[in-house]
Motif scaffolding. Structure first.
Motif, PDB file in Angstrom:
ATOM      1  N   TRP A 216       0.821  -1.200   0.000  1.00  0.00           N
ATOM      2  CA  TRP A 216       0.000   0.000   0.000  1.00  0.00           C
ATOM      3  C   TRP A 216       0.859   1.255   0.000  1.00  0.00           C
ATOM      4  O   TRP A 216       1.854   1.333   0.723  1.00  0.00           O
ATOM      5  N   PRO A 217       0.477   2.260  -0.776  1.00  0.00           N
ATOM      6  CA  PRO A 217       1.178   3.550  -0.701  1.00  0.00           C
ATOM      7  C   PRO A 217       0.812   4.258   0.603  1.00  0.00           C
ATOM      8  O   PRO A 217      -0.214   3.941   1.229  1.00  0.00           O
ATOM      9  N   PRO A 218       1.621   5.221   1.031  1.00  0.00           N
ATOM     10  CA  PRO A 218       1.278   5.976   2.247  1.00  0.00           C
ATOM     11  C   PRO A 218      -0.073   6.679   2.084  1.00  0.00           C
ATOM     12  O   PRO A 218      -0.474   7.048   0.976  1.00  0.00           O
ATOM     13  N   ILE A 219      -0.766   6.849   3.183  1.00  0.00           N
ATOM     14  CA  ILE A 219      -2.045   7.573   3.166  1.00  0.00           C
ATOM     15  C   ILE A 219      -1.819   8.996   2.681  1.00  0.00           C
ATOM     16  O   ILE A 219      -0.897   9.682   3.127  1.00  0.00           O
ATOM     17  N   ASP A 220      -2.677   9.420   1.767  1.00  0.00           N
ATOM     18  CA  ASP A 220      -2.608  10.787   1.240  1.00  0.00           C
ATOM     19  C   ASP A 220      -4.046  11.303   1.143  1.00  0.00           C
ATOM     20  O   ASP A 220      -4.797  10.887   0.269  1.00  0.00           O
ATOM     21  N   THR A 221      -4.415  12.194   2.044  1.00  0.00           N
ATOM     22  CA  THR A 221      -5.806  12.660   2.075  1.00  0.00           C
ATOM     23  C   THR A 221      -6.156  13.574   0.910  1.00  0.00           C
ATOM     24  O   THR A 221      -7.326  13.920   0.731  1.00  0.00           O
ATOM     25  N   GLU A 260     -12.486   2.143   1.785  1.00  0.00           N
ATOM     26  CA  GLU A 260     -12.981   1.694   0.494  1.00  0.00           C
ATOM     27  C   GLU A 260     -12.003   0.685  -0.113  1.00  0.00           C
ATOM     28  O   GLU A 260     -10.833   0.635   0.282  1.00  0.00           O
ATOM     29  N   PRO A 261     -12.459  -0.123  -1.080  1.00  0.00           N
ATOM     30  CA  PRO A 261     -11.580  -1.159  -1.646  1.00  0.00           C
ATOM     31  C   PRO A 261     -10.241  -0.652  -2.153  1.00  0.00           C
ATOM     32  O   PRO A 261      -9.224  -1.317  -2.012  1.00  0.00           O
ATOM     33  N   GLY A 262     -10.209   0.559  -2.740  1.00  0.00           N
ATOM     34  CA  GLY A 262      -8.970   1.068  -3.308  1.00  0.00           C
ATOM     35  C   GLY A 262      -8.146   1.919  -2.363  1.00  0.00           C
ATOM     36  O   GLY A 262      -7.107   2.440  -2.745  1.00  0.00           O
ATOM     37  N   GLN A 263      -8.597   2.072  -1.109  1.00  0.00           N
ATOM     38  CA  GLN A 263      -7.905   2.960  -0.175  1.00  0.00           C
ATOM     39  C   GLN A 263      -6.865   2.219   0.649  1.00  0.00           C
ATOM     40  O   GLN A 263      -7.094   1.087   1.092  1.00  0.00           O
ATOM     41  N   SER A 264      -5.738   2.859   0.891  1.00  0.00           N
ATOM     42  CA  SER A 264      -4.759   2.317   1.825  1.00  0.00           C
ATOM     43  C   SER A 264      -5.406   2.185   3.196  1.00  0.00           C
ATOM     44  O   SER A 264      -6.207   3.045   3.592  1.00  0.00           O
ATOM     45  N   PRO A 265      -5.088   1.126   3.950  1.00  0.00           N
ATOM     46  CA  PRO A 265      -5.685   0.957   5.273  1.00  0.00           C
ATOM     47  C   PRO A 265      -5.488   2.199   6.143  1.00  0.00           C
ATOM     48  O   PRO A 265      -4.382   2.722   6.260  1.00  0.00           O
ATOM     49  N   GLY A 266      -6.573   2.669   6.729  1.00  0.00           N
ATOM     50  CA  GLY A 266      -6.532   3.858   7.573  1.00  0.00           C
ATOM     51  C   GLY A 266      -6.952   5.128   6.872  1.00  0.00           C
ATOM     52  O   GLY A 266      -7.115   6.171   7.518  1.00  0.00           O
ATOM     53  N   THR A 267      -7.189   5.073   5.561  1.00  0.00           N
ATOM     54  CA  THR A 267      -7.535   6.297   4.823  1.00  0.00           C
ATOM     55  C   THR A 267      -8.849   6.887   5.305  1.00  0.00           C
ATOM     56  O   THR A 267      -8.967   8.118   5.460  1.00  0.00           O
ATOM     57  N   ALA A 268      -9.852   6.050   5.527  1.00  0.00           N
ATOM     58  CA  ALA A 268     -11.145   6.566   5.996  1.00  0.00           C
ATOM     59  C   ALA A 268     -10.983   7.297   7.321  1.00  0.00           C
ATOM     60  O   ALA A 268     -11.573   8.360   7.542  1.00  0.00           O
ATOM     61  N   ALA A 269     -10.176   6.734   8.221  1.00  0.00           N
ATOM     62  CA  ALA A 269      -9.935   7.385   9.516  1.00  0.00           C
ATOM     63  C   ALA A 269      -9.169   8.687   9.330  1.00  0.00           C
ATOM     64  O   ALA A 269      -9.450   9.690  10.007  1.00  0.00           O
ATOM     65  N   ALA A 270      -8.200   8.700   8.422  1.00  0.00           N
ATOM     66  CA  ALA A 270      -7.415   9.916   8.193  1.00  0.00           C
ATOM     67  C   ALA A 270      -8.275  11.043   7.637  1.00  0.00           C
ATOM     68  O   ALA A 270      -8.129  12.209   8.028  1.00  0.00           O
ATOM     69  N   LEU A 273     -10.490  12.230  10.485  1.00  0.00           N
ATOM     70  CA  LEU A 273      -9.673  12.959  11.457  1.00  0.00           C
ATOM     71  C   LEU A 273      -9.343  14.354  10.945  1.00  0.00           C
ATOM     72  O   LEU A 273      -9.388  15.339  11.698  1.00  0.00           O
ATOM     73  N   GLU A 274      -9.014  14.460   9.664  1.00  0.00           N
ATOM     74  CA  GLU A 274      -8.686  15.779   9.117  1.00  0.00           C
ATOM     75  C   GLU A 274      -9.856  16.742   9.244  1.00  0.00           C
ATOM     76  O   GLU A 274      -9.683  17.907   9.641  1.00  0.00           O
ATOM     77  N   ASP A 275     -11.068  16.273   8.933  1.00  0.00           N
ATOM     78  CA  ASP A 275     -12.253  17.122   9.095  1.00  0.00           C
ATOM     79  C   ASP A 275     -12.439  17.541  10.546  1.00  0.00           C
ATOM     80  O   ASP A 275     -12.742  18.707  10.850  1.00  0.00           O
ATOM     81  N   ALA A 276     -12.285  16.578  11.462  1.00  0.00           N
ATOM     82  CA  ALA A 276     -12.488  16.880  12.887  1.00  0.00           C
ATOM     83  C   ALA A 276     -11.458  17.887  13.384  1.00  0.00           C
ATOM     84  O   ALA A 276     -11.804  18.856  14.090  1.00  0.00           O
ATOM     85  N   LEU A 277     -10.190  17.687  13.027  1.00  0.00           N
ATOM     86  CA  LEU A 277      -9.146  18.610  13.473  1.00  0.00           C
ATOM     87  C   LEU A 277      -9.338  19.995  12.862  1.00  0.00           C
ATOM     88  O   LEU A 277      -9.090  21.016  13.514  1.00  0.00           O
ATOM     89  N   ARG A 278      -9.788  20.037  11.607  1.00  0.00           N
ATOM     90  CA  ARG A 278     -10.000  21.326  10.941  1.00  0.00           C
ATOM     91  C   ARG A 278     -11.020  22.167  11.720  1.00  0.00           C
ATOM     92  O   ARG A 278     -10.838  23.371  11.923  1.00  0.00           O
ATOM     93  N   LEU A 279     -12.091  21.523  12.158  1.00  0.00           N
ATOM     94  CA  LEU A 279     -13.116  22.249  12.927  1.00  0.00           C
ATOM     95  C   LEU A 279     -12.671  22.508  14.360  1.00  0.00           C
ATOM     96  O   LEU A 279     -12.932  23.591  14.915  1.00  0.00           O
ATOM     97  N   PRO A 329      -0.853  12.686  11.155  1.00  0.00           N
ATOM     98  CA  PRO A 329      -2.045  13.445  10.737  1.00  0.00           C
ATOM     99  C   PRO A 329      -1.670  14.839  10.252  1.00  0.00           C
ATOM    100  O   PRO A 329      -0.806  15.516  10.826  1.00  0.00           O
ATOM    101  N   VAL A 330      -2.325  15.230   9.154  1.00  0.00           N
ATOM    102  CA  VAL A 330      -2.112  16.569   8.609  1.00  0.00           C
ATOM    103  C   VAL A 330      -3.472  17.180   8.288  1.00  0.00           C
ATOM    104  O   VAL A 330      -4.448  16.471   8.067  1.00  0.00           O
ATOM    105  N   VAL A 331      -3.497  18.495   8.297  1.00  0.00           N
ATOM    106  CA  VAL A 331      -4.682  19.222   7.844  1.00  0.00           C
ATOM    107  C   VAL A 331      -4.263  19.992   6.598  1.00  0.00           C
ATOM    108  O   VAL A 331      -3.490  20.946   6.679  1.00  0.00           O
ATOM    109  N   GLN A 332      -4.747  19.540   5.456  1.00  0.00           N
ATOM    110  CA  GLN A 332      -4.350  20.150   4.191  1.00  0.00           C
ATOM    111  C   GLN A 332      -4.867  21.591   4.111  1.00  0.00           C
ATOM    112  O   GLN A 332      -5.896  21.931   4.697  1.00  0.00           O
TER     113      GLN A 332
END
Length: 431
Positions: A216-221, A260-270, A273-279, A329-332
């Motif tokens: 898997w490639p690294p998670i990229d939101t 999702e099937p094509g997502q690196s494990p943890g992508t949904a959580a990332a 998390l980004e939305d939650a941290l942004r707010l 974790p990052v906030v784009q």
């Protein structure tokens, strides 16, 4: 699916099935070796699943191999690899054809419990030339790795013969089982091709993904790899008024764990998390964030908004520690260039919903208040998140949308690089 056969997902399967499902169960981590009675017991248990429905696929798979012109050597090698050497018929004085006939007879006996006159129908092998060619290409592409890991020099030509001479469907599934049994790593690009082959064959995603060692490639939101909603707007879409405080953590997990099937494990959580941290780190007041969650979730779980976001972040971080410990974790940066475009849509709708309310029959929230907090999210936090939450509120309020508006929403979704079905979820509102 080729040759007019029902897709397995349409038949209700969510995981592996048939002979490949049997080898998966035989390869259970708590088994070091299996004798003949134990192997037959596992097969009988599989055939009993879903009131005998799984017996149909188990018997069909066995007969497809038996009906093909495959040698004993090919059948033995392929079976041994798919079962991870956990059970070998030869070790119990039985050739592989006899073993497969025993599986077929067992499945038939189970089906006769429901219909005493049941006779197995003629097999329907999948021999589509293009499909066979693609499966064989994938087998050959991993030939060196698979041969080295399994120490079975005849495995690759054996799998090819199963695909081309017997059945591409069974052959592909047994190939996948061999990859999993010997922990052969596959690239993300190859995995994506496996998914497409599985989709053509009507497989549930788990038949390909579950247990496969993917590089898997690294998670990229910034690359969401989903056709649907995601993040906090997806969580809000799952919310309902029966949510209780003692269930809150579990409800967040359902979104955070659902890659999702094509997502690196943890992508949904990332993404969540980004939305939650942004707010959480935004300049919005606590009351505004609380009102926002009420507005987008149909008044589910009325608690302090920032406390809720901290719980969401905690669950996401827990998931990421488990499946992607190297992820930071990052906030784009917000896509502020689209703020005015999204604000125009929110303000236009605000004029049309002045007489509406979120949760009108239980502690109603005036729609104008919902639109006001959405404006703040769009203008002061992130137009992308604001637009996704705006789409949720349209559904909650059952706002009628003109075709021209909907087309503008689609254009905005494209600029935010949403998946093809994201904006499509509100199409039923179009007049």
């Amino acid at each position: 699916m080729p040759q007019e056969r029902s897709a397995y997902v349409e038949l209700g399967y969510s995981g592996d099935f048939g002979l490949s499902g049997l080898t998966e169960q035989l390869c259970s981590p708590d088994r070091l070796a299996v004798d003949l009675p134990a192997a037959l017991a596992v097969a009988a248990g599989l055939a009993d699943g879903s009131d005998g429905e799984e017996a149909v696929e188990l018997g069909e798979d066995a007969r497809r191999l038996l009906d093909g012109p495959l040698s004993e050597e090919v059948l033995h090698t392929v079976w041994l690899a798919a079962a991870g050497r956990i059970f070998s018929p030869a070790g119990h004085g039985m050739d592989t054809r006899t073993w497969l006939r025993a599986i077929s007879d067992l499945a038939t006996d189970r089906l006769r419990q429901n219909k005493r006159s049941y006779v197995p129908p003629p097999v329907q092998p999948v021999r589509d030339e293009d499909l066979c060619r693609e499966v064989v290409a994938e087998i050959r592409g991993l030939a060196a790795d698979l041969t080295g890991a399994s120490a079975l020099p005849d495995l690759v030509p054996g799998l090819e013969q199963v695909v081309t001479l017997a059945d591409a469907d069974v052959g592909f599934r047994l190939f996948l089982r061999a990859l999993k049994a010997y922990s052969v790593r596959v690239s993300k690009e190859r995995y994506d091709r496996f998914l497409r082959l599985g989709e053509r064959l009507g497989y549930p995603v788990a038949v390909v993904r579950e247990g496969l060692d993917v590089d898997w490639p690294p998670i990229d939101t910034t690359h969401r790899d989903t056709s649907w909603d995601f993040g906090l707007s997806q969580l809000a879409g799952n919310a309902h008024q029966d949510w209780r405080a003692d269930m809150a953590r579990r409800e967040v997990h359902r979104v955070a764990d659902a890659d999702e099937p094509g997502q690196s494990p943890g992508t949904a959580a990332a993404l969540l998390l980004e939305d939650a941290l942004r707010l959480l780190h935004s300049p919005l007041s606590d009351d505004t964030i609380t009102t926002l969650w009420v507005a987008v979730s149909d008044a589910a779980l009325r608690i302090d908004g920032r406390d809720w976001l901290r719980l969401v972040a905690d669950v996401c971080e827990e998931r990421l520690r488990e499946v992607a410990p190297a992820y930071t974790p990052v906030v784009q940066p917000a896509r502020t260039e689209l703020a005015d475009t999204v604000l125009l849509e929110v303000r236009e709708t605000a004029l049309a919903v002045a007489d509406k309310a979120v949760s009108p029959h239980w502690q109603p929230l005036p729609a104008v208040d919902a639109m006001a907090v959405l404006e703040q999210v769009v203008g002061r936090v992130d137009p992308d998140l604001g637009f996704r939450l705006f789409l949720r509120v349209l559904r909650l309020l059952s706002v009628r949308v003109r075709r021209g508006q909907y087309e503008r929403y689609e254009a905005i979704g494209e600029r935010f690089e949403y998946g093809e079905y994201h904006v499509n979820e509100i199409e039923q509102l179009v007049q």
